[in-house]
Design a protein around this motif. Structure first.
Motif, PDB file in Angstrom:
ATOM      1  N   SER A 279     -52.005 -37.423-115.139  1.00  0.00           N
ATOM      2  CA  SER A 279     -50.778 -37.474-114.354  1.00  0.00           C
ATOM      3  C   SER A 279     -50.425 -38.919-114.023  1.00  0.00           C
ATOM      4  CB  SER A 279     -50.957 -36.692-113.048  1.00  0.00           C
ATOM      5  OG  SER A 279     -49.814 -36.839-112.216  1.00  0.00           O
ATOM      6  N   LEU A 280     -49.132 -39.217-114.075  1.00  0.00           N
ATOM      7  CA  LEU A 280     -48.639 -40.478-113.533  1.00  0.00           C
ATOM      8  C   LEU A 280     -48.869 -40.502-112.030  1.00  0.00           C
ATOM      9  CD1 LEU A 280     -45.251 -40.635-115.440  1.00  0.00           C
ATOM     10  CD2 LEU A 280     -47.064 -42.345-115.660  1.00  0.00           C
ATOM     11  N   ARG A 281     -48.905 -41.700-111.448  1.00  0.00           N
ATOM     12  CA  ARG A 281     -48.941 -41.861-109.999  1.00  0.00           C
ATOM     13  C   ARG A 281     -47.726 -42.685-109.580  1.00  0.00           C
ATOM     14  NH1 ARG A 281     -53.589 -40.205-107.558  1.00  0.00           N
ATOM     15  NH2 ARG A 281     -52.045 -39.646-105.971  1.00  0.00           N
ATOM     16  N   ALA A 282     -47.258 -42.398-108.403  1.00  0.00           N
ATOM     17  CA  ALA A 282     -46.034 -43.041-107.924  1.00  0.00           C
ATOM     18  C   ALA A 282     -46.363 -44.336-107.188  1.00  0.00           C
ATOM     19  CB  ALA A 282     -45.259 -42.086-107.026  1.00  0.00           C
ATOM     20  N   GLY A 283     -46.748 -45.348-107.939  1.00  0.00           N
ATOM     21  CA  GLY A 283     -47.024 -46.662-107.373  1.00  0.00           C
ATOM     22  C   GLY A 283     -46.008 -47.674-107.840  1.00  0.00           C
ATOM     23  N   THR A 284     -46.381 -48.946-107.761  1.00  0.00           N
ATOM     24  CA  THR A 284     -45.448 -49.993-108.178  1.00  0.00           C
ATOM     25  C   THR A 284     -45.223 -49.993-109.680  1.00  0.00           C
ATOM     26  OG1 THR A 284     -47.307 -51.537-108.293  1.00  0.00           O
ATOM     27  CG2 THR A 284     -46.010 -51.496-106.243  1.00  0.00           C
ATOM     28  N   ARG A 285     -46.244 -49.573-110.426  1.00  0.00           N
ATOM     29  CA  ARG A 285     -46.169 -49.516-111.878  1.00  0.00           C
ATOM     30  C   ARG A 285     -46.571 -48.110-112.325  1.00  0.00           C
ATOM     31  NH1 ARG A 285     -45.952 -54.839-113.668  1.00  0.00           N
ATOM     32  NH2 ARG A 285     -46.462 -54.231-115.786  1.00  0.00           N
ATOM     33  N   PRO A 286     -46.256 -47.710-113.553  1.00  0.00           N
ATOM     34  CA  PRO A 286     -46.577 -46.352-114.003  1.00  0.00           C
ATOM     35  C   PRO A 286     -48.057 -46.182-114.355  1.00  0.00           C
ATOM     36  CG  PRO A 286     -45.470 -47.539-115.758  1.00  0.00           C
ATOM     37  CD  PRO A 286     -45.429 -48.437-114.548  1.00  0.00           C
ATOM     38  N   PHE A 287     -48.904 -46.328-113.335  1.00  0.00           N
ATOM     39  CA  PHE A 287     -50.328 -46.114-113.532  1.00  0.00           C
ATOM     40  C   PHE A 287     -50.622 -44.621-113.627  1.00  0.00           C
ATOM     41  CE2 PHE A 287     -50.629 -50.357-111.359  1.00  0.00           C
ATOM     42  CZ  PHE A 287     -51.178 -51.036-112.440  1.00  0.00           C
ATOM     43  N   VAL A 288     -51.745 -44.317-114.251  1.00  0.00           N
ATOM     44  CA  VAL A 288     -52.113 -42.935-114.563  1.00  0.00           C
ATOM     45  C   VAL A 288     -53.497 -42.644-114.012  1.00  0.00           C
ATOM     46  CG1 VAL A 288     -52.649 -41.356-116.490  1.00  0.00           C
ATOM     47  CG2 VAL A 288     -50.684 -42.923-116.650  1.00  0.00           C
ATOM     48  N   SER A 289     -53.716 -41.399-113.597  1.00  0.00           N
ATOM     49  CA  SER A 289     -55.066 -40.942-113.266  1.00  0.00           C
ATOM     50  C   SER A 289     -55.784 -40.700-114.594  1.00  0.00           C
ATOM     51  CB  SER A 289     -55.018 -39.660-112.438  1.00  0.00           C
ATOM     52  OG  SER A 289     -56.326 -39.244-112.091  1.00  0.00           O
ATOM     53  N   ALA A 290     -56.545 -41.705-115.025  1.00  0.00           N
ATOM     54  CA  ALA A 290     -57.011 -41.776-116.407  1.00  0.00           C
ATOM     55  C   ALA A 290     -58.522 -41.583-116.531  1.00  0.00           C
ATOM     56  CB  ALA A 290     -56.635 -43.128-117.006  1.00  0.00           C
TER      57      ALA A 290
ATOM     58  N   TYR B 251     -39.452 -46.640-111.989  1.00  0.00           N
ATOM     59  CA  TYR B 251     -40.392 -47.668-111.536  1.00  0.00           C
ATOM     60  C   TYR B 251     -39.676 -49.018-111.637  1.00  0.00           C
ATOM     61  CZ  TYR B 251     -44.180 -44.210-112.043  1.00  0.00           C
ATOM     62  OH  TYR B 251     -44.995 -43.102-111.932  1.00  0.00           O
ATOM     63  N   PRO B 252     -38.983 -49.423-110.558  1.00  0.00           N
ATOM     64  CA  PRO B 252     -38.145 -50.633-110.634  1.00  0.00           C
ATOM     65  C   PRO B 252     -38.890 -51.895-111.025  1.00  0.00           C
ATOM     66  CG  PRO B 252     -37.598 -49.346-108.685  1.00  0.00           C
ATOM     67  CD  PRO B 252     -38.821 -48.717-109.268  1.00  0.00           C
ATOM     68  N   GLN B 253     -40.160 -52.028-110.655  1.00  0.00           N
ATOM     69  CA  GLN B 253     -40.882 -53.263-110.959  1.00  0.00           C
ATOM     70  C   GLN B 253     -41.030 -53.478-112.457  1.00  0.00           C
ATOM     71  OE1 GLN B 253     -44.173 -54.418-108.413  1.00  0.00           O
ATOM     72  NE2 GLN B 253     -45.402 -55.011-110.189  1.00  0.00           N
TER      73      GLN B 253
ATOM     74  N   PHE C   9     -54.852 -48.301-115.564  1.00  0.00           N
ATOM     75  CA  PHE C   9     -54.259 -48.012-116.864  1.00  0.00           C
ATOM     76  C   PHE C   9     -52.833 -47.504-116.701  1.00  0.00           C
ATOM     77  CE2 PHE C   9     -58.833 -47.216-117.071  1.00  0.00           C
ATOM     78  CZ  PHE C   9     -59.203 -48.090-118.084  1.00  0.00           C
ATOM     79  N   GLU C  10     -51.902 -48.204-117.338  1.00  0.00           N
ATOM     80  CA  GLU C  10     -50.519 -47.754-117.349  1.00  0.00           C
ATOM     81  C   GLU C  10     -50.324 -46.723-118.456  1.00  0.00           C
ATOM     82  OE1 GLU C  10     -47.358 -50.599-116.851  1.00  0.00           O
ATOM     83  OE2 GLU C  10     -48.752 -52.093-116.054  1.00  0.00           O
ATOM     84  N   ALA C  11     -49.167 -46.072-118.426  1.00  0.00           N
ATOM     85  CA  ALA C  11     -48.896 -44.965-119.343  1.00  0.00           C
ATOM     86  C   ALA C  11     -49.134 -45.352-120.803  1.00  0.00           C
ATOM     87  CB  ALA C  11     -47.468 -44.475-119.143  1.00  0.00           C
ATOM     88  N   TRP C  12     -48.617 -46.498-121.220  1.00  0.00           N
ATOM     89  CA  TRP C  12     -48.748 -46.893-122.621  1.00  0.00           C
ATOM     90  C   TRP C  12     -50.212 -47.119-123.004  1.00  0.00           C
ATOM     91  CZ3 TRP C  12     -50.868 -51.611-123.943  1.00  0.00           C
ATOM     92  CH2 TRP C  12     -50.960 -52.570-122.934  1.00  0.00           C
ATOM     93  N   GLU C  13     -50.995 -47.634-122.053  1.00  0.00           N
ATOM     94  CA  GLU C  13     -52.419 -47.852-122.328  1.00  0.00           C
ATOM     95  C   GLU C  13     -53.161 -46.526-122.474  1.00  0.00           C
ATOM     96  OE1 GLU C  13     -53.811 -51.754-120.023  1.00  0.00           O
ATOM     97  OE2 GLU C  13     -52.610 -50.427-118.755  1.00  0.00           O
ATOM     98  N   VAL C  14     -52.808 -45.563-121.644  1.00  0.00           N
ATOM     99  CA  VAL C  14     -53.451 -44.257-121.723  1.00  0.00           C
ATOM    100  C   VAL C  14     -53.144 -43.587-123.058  1.00  0.00           C
ATOM    101  CG1 VAL C  14     -53.476 -41.924-120.734  1.00  0.00           C
ATOM    102  CG2 VAL C  14     -53.555 -43.930-119.233  1.00  0.00           C
ATOM    103  N   LEU C  15     -51.908 -43.695-123.504  1.00  0.00           N
ATOM    104  CA  LEU C  15     -51.559 -43.109-124.810  1.00  0.00           C
ATOM    105  C   LEU C  15     -52.374 -43.751-125.933  1.00  0.00           C
ATOM    106  CD1 LEU C  15     -47.687 -42.834-124.374  1.00  0.00           C
ATOM    107  CD2 LEU C  15     -49.340 -40.951-124.400  1.00  0.00           C
ATOM    108  N   ALA C  16     -52.573 -45.057-125.869  1.00  0.00           N
ATOM    109  CA  ALA C  16     -53.380 -45.746-126.880  1.00  0.00           C
ATOM    110  C   ALA C  16     -54.831 -45.298-126.797  1.00  0.00           C
ATOM    111  CB  ALA C  16     -53.265 -47.262-126.699  1.00  0.00           C
ATOM    112  N   ARG C  17     -55.339 -45.111-125.584  1.00  0.00           N
ATOM    113  CA  ARG C  17     -56.724 -44.666-125.414  1.00  0.00           C
ATOM    114  C   ARG C  17     -56.914 -43.258-125.964  1.00  0.00           C
ATOM    115  NH1 ARG C  17     -59.915 -47.232-121.537  1.00  0.00           N
ATOM    116  NH2 ARG C  17     -60.676 -45.269-120.671  1.00  0.00           N
TER     117      ARG C  17
END
Length: 299
Positions: free
Chosen positions: A241-252, A24-26, A273-281
């Motif tokens: 699952s992660l989604r392939a967008g600009t940032r590592p957003f998740v189907s949360a 995720y280059p961004q 929600f990005e990956a790190w946020e989902v892990l915290a949730r």
């Protein structure tokens, strides 16, 4: 030459490679972070993957590169990766798909640059018995995530009138998914018909905001309630699952109260929600979709 790092996962041996590649280059989110995310989220994700044929969406060069869907489990899979034969419309009439039953398989697939995991609604491949029903709420621009959240709340009300509980998750993009647990003997013909009827009813009630018709010219500024996902040949992106967008957003998974609050504040970002946020949730609340795996309901 690719650097290969041998690792052991739950007693099974595999190799990881190119872990420093940026997917995720961004944000600079690397392949190592993809593998780490799936490892850490696995306790809540694996139950939603178990038993199901999975379609992989692979991005060998990250989200800005070429991608491909892969229904066929790679022929070079380790012997401890489970597979299942699924009826298909291809010339062979079948496909042999991966089944993600353990952490090692999840890590192995993540190492193959699988960013997205899409699953069938039946826990047993080829079985005409969906264990849940899904509505995919897809905004037609300029409609957005808040419009999808509004439609999800209206759908919740309509399902409650039918005596049914349902649970929301983000799509990881601008849409929402509403899941109706079943876990009782129902076939796809019944669930698809029910989902279509519910979508049509909402369209009649809110004709300016909702459509049950797939044609793009009819979806502008409306939420398309995609009922057609309730089909043995269709898949939906798996929870977590992660989604392939600009940032590592998740189907949360989300709470209904969060949809209401995002509506009240007009804050679409509150439902991304990005990956790190989902892990915290998950650490805070566990799996908000656990009832989808257990709750028994009939239509």
């Amino acid at each position: 030459m690719k650097e290969r790092i041998p690792v052991e996962v739950d007693g099974l041996e595999l190799e990881l490679s190119n872990l420093d590649k940026v997917f995720y280059p961004q944000t600079g989110f690397t392949k190592a972070e993809v593998v780490d995310y799936y490892t850490r989220v696995s306790p809540v994700m694996l139950p939603h993957l178990a038993g199901r044929a999975v379609t992989l969406k692979r991005y060998p060069d990250g989200v800005n590169g070429e991608f491909f869907f892969e229904k066929e489990c790679p022929a070079f899979h380790p012997d401890w990766v489970e597979t299942t034969t699924v009826p298909s419309r291809n010339e062979r009439g079948k496909v042999t798909s991966c089944v993600v039953e353990n952490l090692a398989t999840l890590v192995w697939l993540a190492n193959l640059a699988t960013l997205e995991f899409h699953t069938q609604l039946s826990r047993k491949a080829g079985e005409d018995r969906p264990d849940s029903l899904v509505f995919d709420l897809d905004p037609g621009p300029p409609a957005d995530t808040l419009d999808a959240a509004w439609a999800a709340l209206r759908l919740k009300e309509a399902l409650a009138d039918e005596g049914l509980e349902c649970f929301p998750k983000t799509s990881g993009g601008k849409g929402m998914h509403v899941l109706v647990p079943l876990n009782t003997p129902l076939d796809f013909k019944r669930t698809k018909s029910f989902a279509h009827t519910m979508a049509q009813e909402l369209e009649k009630t809110y004709p300016d905001r909702v459509t049950s018709v797939m044609r793009k010219e009819l979806r502008k500024g409306k939420i398309f309630i995609d009922w057609s996902q309730n089909d043995p040949h269709k898949t939906t992106v798996c929870a977590y699952s992660l989604r392939a967008g600009t940032r590592p957003f998740v189907s949360a998974p989300v709470r209904w109260e969060e949809l209401e609050e995002a509506q009240r504040r007009a804050d679409a970002g509150a439902l991304a929600f990005e990956a790190w946020e989902v892990l915290a949730r998950v650490e805070d609340a566990g799996d908000l979709l656990d009832p989808v795996l257990k709750l028994k309901q009939s239509l």
